[in-house]
Structure formats: C-alpha cells, structure tokens
Design an enzyme around this catalytic site. Structure first.
Site, PDB file in Angstrom:
ATOM      1  N   HIS A  70       0.823  -1.208   0.000  1.00  0.00           N
ATOM      2  CA  HIS A  70       0.000   0.000   0.000  1.00  0.00           C
ATOM      3  C   HIS A  70       0.859   1.261   0.000  1.00  0.00           C
ATOM      4  O   HIS A  70       2.003   1.257   0.448  1.00  0.00           O
ATOM      5  CB  HIS A  70      -0.951  -0.012   1.192  1.00  0.00           C
ATOM      6  CG  HIS A  70      -2.017  -1.049   1.062  1.00  0.00           C
ATOM      7  ND1 HIS A  70      -3.065  -1.139   1.944  1.00  0.00           N
ATOM      8  CD2 HIS A  70      -2.212  -2.053   0.162  1.00  0.00           C
ATOM      9  CE1 HIS A  70      -3.865  -2.138   1.589  1.00  0.00           C
ATOM     10  NE2 HIS A  70      -3.356  -2.720   0.513  1.00  0.00           N
ATOM     11  N   GLU A  72       0.718   4.035   1.742  1.00  0.00           N
ATOM     12  CA  GLU A  72       1.148   4.504   3.055  1.00  0.00           C
ATOM     13  C   GLU A  72       2.354   3.710   3.544  1.00  0.00           C
ATOM     14  O   GLU A  72       3.322   4.268   4.065  1.00  0.00           O
ATOM     15  CB  GLU A  72       0.015   4.355   4.086  1.00  0.00           C
ATOM     16  CG  GLU A  72      -1.263   5.072   3.702  1.00  0.00           C
ATOM     17  CD  GLU A  72      -2.270   4.198   2.970  1.00  0.00           C
ATOM     18  OE1 GLU A  72      -3.478   4.389   3.199  1.00  0.00           O
ATOM     19  OE2 GLU A  72      -1.859   3.332   2.158  1.00  0.00           O
ATOM     20  N   CYS A  98      -6.350   1.648   5.096  1.00  0.00           N
ATOM     21  CA  CYS A  98      -6.889   0.364   5.554  1.00  0.00           C
ATOM     22  C   CYS A  98      -6.431   0.115   6.993  1.00  0.00           C
ATOM     23  O   CYS A  98      -5.603   0.855   7.544  1.00  0.00           O
ATOM     24  CB  CYS A  98      -6.410  -0.765   4.636  1.00  0.00           C
ATOM     25  SG  CYS A  98      -4.673  -1.215   4.861  1.00  0.00           S
ATOM     26  N   CYS A 101      -2.574  -0.376   7.372  1.00  0.00           N
ATOM     27  CA  CYS A 101      -1.850   0.893   7.216  1.00  0.00           C
ATOM     28  C   CYS A 101      -2.111   1.811   8.401  1.00  0.00           C
ATOM     29  O   CYS A 101      -1.215   2.539   8.838  1.00  0.00           O
ATOM     30  CB  CYS A 101      -2.225   1.567   5.901  1.00  0.00           C
ATOM     31  SG  CYS A 101      -1.506   0.735   4.465  1.00  0.00           S
TER      32      CYS A 101
END
Length: 153
Positions: A70, A72, A98, A101
């Site tokens: 991801h 992040e 999410c 993260c």
C-alpha cells in the site's frame, strides 16, 4: 494569483503519486510531511523488481490483492530505508487508510492523517486512530491545479 493551501498542495502531490500506481483495482498515493516539507512519498504497487498487477494481473486472496504494498506503507518504508524520522509527521493519502496501514501509521508516530476519499473506512481503524490520539481529517482535492481525470483517460 492566489496560491493553493498547504493541504491542497500536499493532497495534489498524493494524487500525482497515485498516477504511478501499478494496481489495477485502485490507485492510491501517500505523501509524508513534516514542518511543511515532503519527507517521503509512496504509491501502491509491487515490491521493487517484482511482478506488477498491470503486467501479471492481481494476485487476490480473500478479496485482497497480496501482490501490492500500500501507498502509506511504501512511504513509511522509504523513511525507514533512508533513516528519516516519521515521529510527529503528517500523512496525506488519496483514500482512507486500511486497517493494516492505520496500525503502521500509528506505530510510525505520525500524528495527523489527511485523506481525500472515503474507502471502506474500517470502524476499528477509526477507533485505533482515536485511541492513539491521531487526528484524522478529510481534505478533498478541490483546487483545479491539475485535472487528474483527463490524465487517466
């Protein structure tokens, strides 16, 4: 000419990073900022040198692509790789983080999350942000700096 706000500037940077995404399901960008300076950026995609979803397709397990890292996480890992502290920083993300993260953001010591779009906002992520004292603020990209929709067409 009026300059755009800091929030709009950093969110625009995140949207620009999302254009590098190799995920075919959702393009996400993240920018980590400290003292009004960009310290890292990331987008969702595969590990360096690995197969990418745009080339090999998504590798989906339990309705989640496990091939991608991801945005992040990529930004936080970039800081770790180059020894850049994240404590007290802010992160600008194109989509609500999410749950995984969210936990990484908290552990990295990031104090504020700005996001542009709601995306499966997990109630436990919201609860964890509150418990950790992380400020979460929705900041949609509104200033017509770059029309990202035309770039994706």
């Amino acid at each position: 000419m009026k300059r755009i706000s800091w929030d709009q500037y950093f969110m625009a940077q995140s949207h620009l990073l999302a254009l590098r995404s190799t995920c075919t399901r959702l393009a996400v960008g993240a920018t980590i900022v400290r003292d009004k300076r960009i310290i890292a950026g990331g987008y969702n995609g595969s590990i360096a040198g690995g197969d990418h979803c745009i080339d090999k397709g998504c590798y989906v397990i339990d309705n989640h692509c496990v091939r991608t890292i991801h945005a992040e996480m990529n930004a936080i890992l970039q800081c770790a790789k180059f020894g850049v502290p994240t404590a007290g920083a802010e992160i600008y993300v194109t989509h609500f983080p999410c749950l995984q993260c969210c936990k990484a953001i908290i552990q990295a010591g990031i104090k504020t999350v700005y996001y542009a779009e709601d995306y499966k906002n997990h109630p436990y992520a919201i609860e964890l942000f509150e418990q950790a004292g992380v400020n979460v603020e929705k900041v949609e990209l509104t200033d017509p700096v770059i029309d990202f929709r035309k770039m994706n067409a």
